[in-house]
Design a protein around this motif. Structure first.
Motif: not given
Length: 514
Positions: A223-249
């Motif tokens: 993950l991008n460090e700034s993005y990870r820092e945002l997730a840590d601050y707001y107590q959430t987690s980041i689950v990126p969708g798979r590449a070229r898999k729009p059905k993941d979101k």
């Protein structure tokens, strides 16, 4: 449904059970069980009144008893309970079975229970089955289509990129326009979305864009460090969708298309010069979309969000995150890193190392393997400026940095009064650069001579001339040193030796004195 009559008819015609299984579409175990039960019931031939339903009741009376005496589930209650976190259909079936037995009735088997619930959900709730929990996921992405602003200078069009965030459960969405898709705007969009929703989802599902994911490694993306820092601050987690898999979101992908039709297309002819004005128009249409009634179920996005989802969100943390930008830099041979054409020092031990740099509006921090090794105030203005901490320099560099007229006089005062006069005279009679060069040579002599020796030499020099020079001072210093060494040698030779000392054999030992 099992074709009991056809199975028995083929059996009575001496057809093998394997062939019967293929013909009626039932398993061989089912075919064998039907034939066995028919033999026990005394059925040796089929008559016209032996319909399939009649044979079902005859051969499987226990199933008919269950169907007549089953305990009816409260499907509305099951549906609402299933929306809660950590609740599964298996757990609800177990509770239903216990309740049915306590009432003296038979419960549905788990398979029948799930089939009947799916039919209920499909018919009454337009969901089959529920795959998302309230507040569990927030899907985020940039829309493929763009809007535009008019450039005040040349009248041209500036593209406006559309950020979309959607809760899959309620379909409640947030939309905002930005002039670029850089990391700072990506993070700002998230913070604005959290504030619009009044809370944060348990996890964020994003695309594998560079502002969020540095490298989409399978199973554990970087993950991008700034993005990870945002997730840590707001107590959430980041689950990126798979590449070229729009059905993941799928929710945000569907919302992107819907937003493109309802907002982007509607504002395609709207002309304005301000991004804030355009976002005001986007917000008006967004509120209409969120409040628009559903076509296939009661309520609207906002109603479902307010009544069923809002309470499950993680409370919004205050104050707002002052997000920072992270970069990677190489420490140059002059122990400085270059950021935005400005130079900041790091400890010289990290030369040629790659370091992580955290940038905020006022502060720059340097990290090596998650340990902070340097911190500077941000430098703005003309490019090429240096911010150097003397503690980061090697000793010989720091020595040269401190070599000024003022510092030279302070050093001379630590030696003595005569040395101070000598140094001041050099600074007065010569140019600063020439004087400092000679003073540096004098200071280097401190490694070979004692302080008293240097002070005495300076005293003799000042008595001998009013125009002291480095060469004469060194001559006096070396001459005094030789005299001191010679005197020390004479003193050692004049010392008497103890004749009783066994290793020194004098005349008495050899019989030369009687």
């Amino acid at each position: 449904m099992v074709k009991y009559r056809q199975i028995l008819d083929l059996h009575f015609k001496s057809v093998s059970q394997r062939t019967i299984s293929t013909s009626v579409g039932s398993s061989r175990n089912t075919v064998s069980d039907v034939i066995t039960r028919a033999e026990r019931a005394g059925v040796s031939k089929l008559t016209d009144d032996m319909t399939n339903a009649w044979l079902a009741k005859l051969l499987y009376p226990e199933k008919q008893a269950v169907e007549k005496g089953y305990y009816p589930p409260d499907w509305e209650k099951v549906h609402k309970e299933l929306q809660k976190k950590n609740i599964t259909l298996k757990l609800l079936h177990t509770e239903y079975s216990d309740e049915a037995r306590s009432s003296g009735k038979l419960p549905y088997a788990y398979r029948s229970f799930t089939e009947k619930y799916n039919l209920y959900a499909k018919k009454h709730k337009a969901t089959m089955p529920i795959k998302r929990k309230p507040g569990e996921i927030l899907e985020v992405d940039w829309a493929g289509s763009t809007l535009s602003l008019k450039d005040r200078e040349n009248g041209g069009d500036m593209p406006v990129y559309i950020f979309v965030a959607t809760f899959p459960y309620s379909q409640y969405s947030y939309v905002e326009g930005f002039l670029d898709m850089k990391s700072s705007n990506w993070l700002t969009a998230h913070i604005h979305a959290f504030e619009y929703f009044g809370g944060v989802a348990e996890s964020l599902v994003s695309d594998n864009l560079k502002t969020g994911v540095i490298k989409p490694v399978k199973g554990e993306p970087i993950l991008n460090e700034s993005y990870r820092e945002l997730a840590d601050y707001y107590q959430t987690s980041i689950v990126p969708g798979r590449a070229r898999k729009p059905k993941d979101k799928p929710s945000v992908e569907g919302t992107v298309g819907f937003i493109s039709r309802q907002i982007i297309a509607a504002l395609r002819h709207y002309q304005c010069f301000s991004l804030a004005e355009l976002n005001d128009q986007i917000r008006l249409r967004l509120d209409d979309i969120n409040q628009e009634p559903f076509q296939k179920r009661p309520g609207s996005r906002k109603i479902v969000f307010d009544e069923e989802e809002r309470d499950y969100l993680i409370p919004l943390r205050q104050p707002r995150l002052k997000f920072s930008e992270w970069r990677i830099a190489r420490v140059q041979s002059n122990y400085h890193i270059q950021i935005d054409r400005m130079y900041y020092s790091t400890p010289y031990e990290y030369i040629q190392s790659d370091v992580d740099v955290r940038l905020s509006k006022d502060v720059l921090e340097v990290y090596f393997k998650e340990a902070r090794i340097a911190s500077h105030k941000r430098v703005y203005g003309e490019p090429g400026q240096y911010s150097t901490n003397p503690d980061h320099m090697p000793d010989h560099h720091r020595y040269f940095l401190d070599h000024t007229p003022k510092q030279s006089i302070e050093w001379a005062e630590t030696i003595g009064e005569n040395m101070t006069i000598f140094i001041r005279t050099l600074l007065e009679q010569r140019s600063e650069k020439q004087a400092l060069t000679q003073i540096m040579h004098i200071r280097h002599l401190e490694k070979r001579f004692e302080i008293d020796e240097m002070e005495n030499a300076a005293q003799r020099l000042l008595l001998a001339t009013h125009n002291p020079t480095l060469s004469v001072y060194k001559t006096i210093l070396n001459r005094n040193k030789k005299r001191a060494d010679a005197k020390g040698t004479d003193d050692r030779l004049s010392d008497k030796t103890d004749e009783s000392y066994g290793f020194v054999r004098g005349a008495n030992y050899y019989g030369g004195k009687k």
